[in-house]
Design a protein around this motif. Structure first.
Motif, short mmCIF file in Angstrom:
data_model
loop_
_atom_site.label_atom_id
_atom_site.label_comp_id
_atom_site.label_asym_id
_atom_site.label_seq_id
_atom_site.Cartn_x
_atom_site.Cartn_y
_atom_site.Cartn_z
N THR A 11 0.93 -0.99 -0.29
CA THR A 11 -0.04 0.20 0.08
C THR A 11 0.83 0.84 0.12
O THR A 11 1.99 1.11 0.32
N ASN A 12 0.58 2.36 -0.34
CA ASN A 12 1.20 3.86 -0.54
C ASN A 12 0.48 4.17 0.30
O ASN A 12 0.76 5.64 -0.08
N ARG A 13 -0.09 3.79 0.63
CA ARG A 13 -1.06 5.15 2.64
C ARG A 13 -1.08 4.01 3.53
O ARG A 13 -2.08 4.55 4.25
N ILE B 118 9.37 2.05 -10.79
CA ILE B 118 9.33 1.64 -12.05
C ILE B 118 9.25 3.30 -12.55
O ILE B 118 9.82 3.46 -13.95
N ASP B 119 10.12 3.73 -11.03
CA ASP B 119 10.10 5.35 -11.58
C ASP B 119 11.47 6.34 -12.01
O ASP B 119 12.00 6.70 -13.01
N ASN B 120 12.22 4.72 -11.74
CA ASN B 120 14.15 5.17 -11.95
C ASN B 120 14.41 6.30 -10.61
O ASN B 120 15.63 6.84 -11.24
N SER C 276 5.38 13.00 -19.93
CA SER C 276 5.24 12.31 -18.43
C SER C 276 4.67 13.14 -18.08
O SER C 276 4.24 14.22 -17.92
N GLU C 277 3.46 11.84 -17.02
CA GLU C 277 2.73 12.55 -16.05
C GLU C 277 2.72 14.00 -15.46
O GLU C 277 2.64 14.01 -14.85
N GLY C 278 4.08 13.93 -15.51
CA GLY C 278 4.87 15.36 -14.11
C GLY C 278 5.14 16.49 -14.72
O GLY C 278 5.65 17.06 -14.48
N ARG D 181 -2.09 13.02 -3.20
CA ARG D 181 -2.77 13.72 -4.87
C ARG D 181 -2.09 12.65 -6.15
O ARG D 181 -0.90 12.13 -5.36
N ARG D 182 -2.32 12.34 -6.92
CA ARG D 182 -2.26 12.08 -8.00
C ARG D 182 -1.57 12.22 -9.01
O ARG D 182 -3.05 12.71 -9.71
N LEU D 183 -0.35 12.64 -9.96
CA LEU D 183 -0.48 13.69 -10.97
C LEU D 183 -1.29 12.83 -12.44
O LEU D 183 -1.67 11.58 -11.96
N GLN E 279 2.21 -0.23 -16.89
CA GLN E 279 2.76 0.02 -16.68
C GLN E 279 3.80 -0.82 -15.65
O GLN E 279 5.25 -1.25 -15.44
N ARG E 280 2.80 -1.39 -14.82
CA ARG E 280 2.88 -1.48 -13.36
C ARG E 280 2.98 -2.81 -13.63
O ARG E 280 3.62 -3.90 -12.58
N GLY E 281 2.54 -3.62 -14.41
CA GLY E 281 1.89 -4.78 -14.06
C GLY E 281 3.01 -6.09 -15.01
O GLY E 281 3.68 -5.68 -15.85
O1 F6P Z 1 5.87 5.46 -8.36
C1 F6P Z 1 5.45 4.60 -9.09
C2 F6P Z 1 3.45 5.13 -9.25
O2 F6P Z 1 3.41 4.05 -10.60
C3 F6P Z 1 4.04 5.86 -9.92
O3 F6P Z 1 5.07 6.20 -12.04
C4 F6P Z 1 2.55 6.92 -10.06
O4 F6P Z 1 2.39 8.59 -9.58
C5 F6P Z 1 1.30 6.26 -9.07
O5 F6P Z 1 2.81 4.98 -9.16
C6 F6P Z 1 0.38 5.90 -8.98
O6 F6P Z 1 0.48 5.62 -7.83
P1 F6P Z 1 -1.12 4.59 -7.44
O7 F6P Z 1 -1.40 3.67 -7.70
O8 F6P Z 1 -0.81 5.27 -5.82
O9 F6P Z 1 -2.59 4.99 -8.25
#
Ligand code: F6P
Length: 363
Positions: free
Chosen positions: A76-78, A143-145, A238-240, A260-262, A290-292
């Protein structure tokens, strides 16, 4: 040095391909080389805050997971224990420091070391626990390196391949329909994924966070290609990324507890470009694709080397350190250094130079 008998391991933050390779390597190395017990902690640091989220991991638990994407431990990132957000009855959002509870839990579990597999966020948390006396060793993933002190993080190579393949596919349909295709890729505040996928996929325009863009330049590139008889163009954003003098674009959310999510810059670029050129424009947001998926051979090997090396760090009492790749070698660096600043694309790098030499517009 205290004798190690039992170690814990968790995966925190956004998942990425290669996490299971690391988990497998940690379990196998800890058991085969040292005979330690390994405790898997579920869902990142949340597994040390909430009850019932730990389990012993044996070699049989990690069989067959090498090619699997994601993390068998969950993540989790929360769940930052230093600022743990909960929603009370009645909907009130409360932020608390529950780090003391985590420390007690680490002691209750009799963990002689805790391996934190994470990106910038989770490793910062790991470092805070190290400062509070906890025996932490880090493994860099994302994945962001964007982690400093390592040539690359595992997960990046697979995500790069996924993004490149998507750009390849968009190329053929862009060409057939004479369209401008905009591909929005992840990467947060670092442009590695966009830049390298754009380079590998033969993009015409690449917009990254490190270089605020002027869309007139992108439009000029599209017009130039038109004049040369190429009536389609590929833009990787790039999302950022953000325009000169403008802001990054975030996704709307109604959840006050959510970070907050980009996301959304691709659509914004499309709207602005539509005012400048006559082409049909389409936007593809690659998102979590991209993450899977299954990790590349590179990520499997790097993840495996990182996992085994982290166990060696634990065995040598090298707490507060993180494994990293330097050239051909796996080395140890201070977690403090790795999280001290984000690794963004240097503007004087060979990559940027090459992209410019190839005539790719950077906005
Ligand atoms: O840090 C990895 C990442 O995939 C970023 O590239 C992206 O901004 C973020 O996580 C998305 O996070 P979440 O999975 O919470 O939507």
């Amino acid at each position: 040095m205290e004798q190690i008998r039992r170690i814990g391991m968790l995966t925190g933050g956004g998942d990425c391909p290669g996490l299971n390779a690391v988990i497998r390597a940690v379990v196998k190395t800890a058991i085969n080389d040292h005979g330690w017990e390994v405790i898997g902690i579920e869902d990142g640091f949340e597994g040390l805050i909430l009850p019932g989220k730990t389990r012993e991991m044996r070699i049989s638990d990690v069989r067959g997971i090498l090619p699997r994407g994601g993390t068998i431990l969950g993540t989790t990132n929360r769940a930052n224990p230093f600022a743990y957000v909960t929603r009370e009855k009645g909907g009130r959002v409360v932020t608390r420091d529950v780090s003391g509870k985590v420390i007690r839990r680490i002691r209750e579990l009799r963990l002689d070391a805790l391996i934190v597999i994470g990106g910038d966020g989770s490793l910062k948390i790991g470092y805070e626990f190290y400062q509070k006396g906890m025996p932490i060793v880090g493994i860099p993933k994302t994945i962001d390196n964007d982690l400093s002190c390592t040539d690359v993080t595992f997960g990046f190579d697979t995500a790069l391949d996924t993004a490149t393949q998507a750009i390849d596919r968009l190329h053929t349909t862009a060409e057939s329909h004479h369209r401008v295709m905009i591909v929005e890729v992840m990467g947060r505040d670092a442009g590695w994924l966009a830049l390298e996928a754009g380079l590998a996929g033969g993009a015409d325009v690449i917009l990254i966070p490190e270089i605020p863009f002027d869309l007139h330049k992108a439009d000029e590139k599209i017009e130039q290609r038109d004049r040369e008889g190429c009536r389609f163009s590929i833009i990787v954003v790039s999302e950022g990324a953000r325009p000169v003098g403008g802001e990054q674009v975030y996704q709307p959310t109604k959840d006050p507890t959510a970070p907050r999510r980009l996301g959304g810059i691709g659509q914004w670029v499309a709207g602005e470009l539509a005012r400048m050129c006559d082409h049909e424009i389409r936007v593809t947001v690659l998102g979590h694709v991209q993450r899977g998926g299954s990790p590349s051979s590179f990520d499997r090997i790097l993840g495996t080397r990182f996992g085994a090396a982290a166990v060696r760090l634990v065995a040598n009492g090298r707490f507060g350190e993180m494994v990293s790749l330097h050239g051909e070698h796996i080395e140890a660096v201070a977690i403090a250094d790795a999280v001290s600043q984000l690794k963004t694309v240097p503007l004087d790098s060979d990559l940027i130079c090459t992209v410019r030499s190839l005539g790719i517009c950077l906005g």
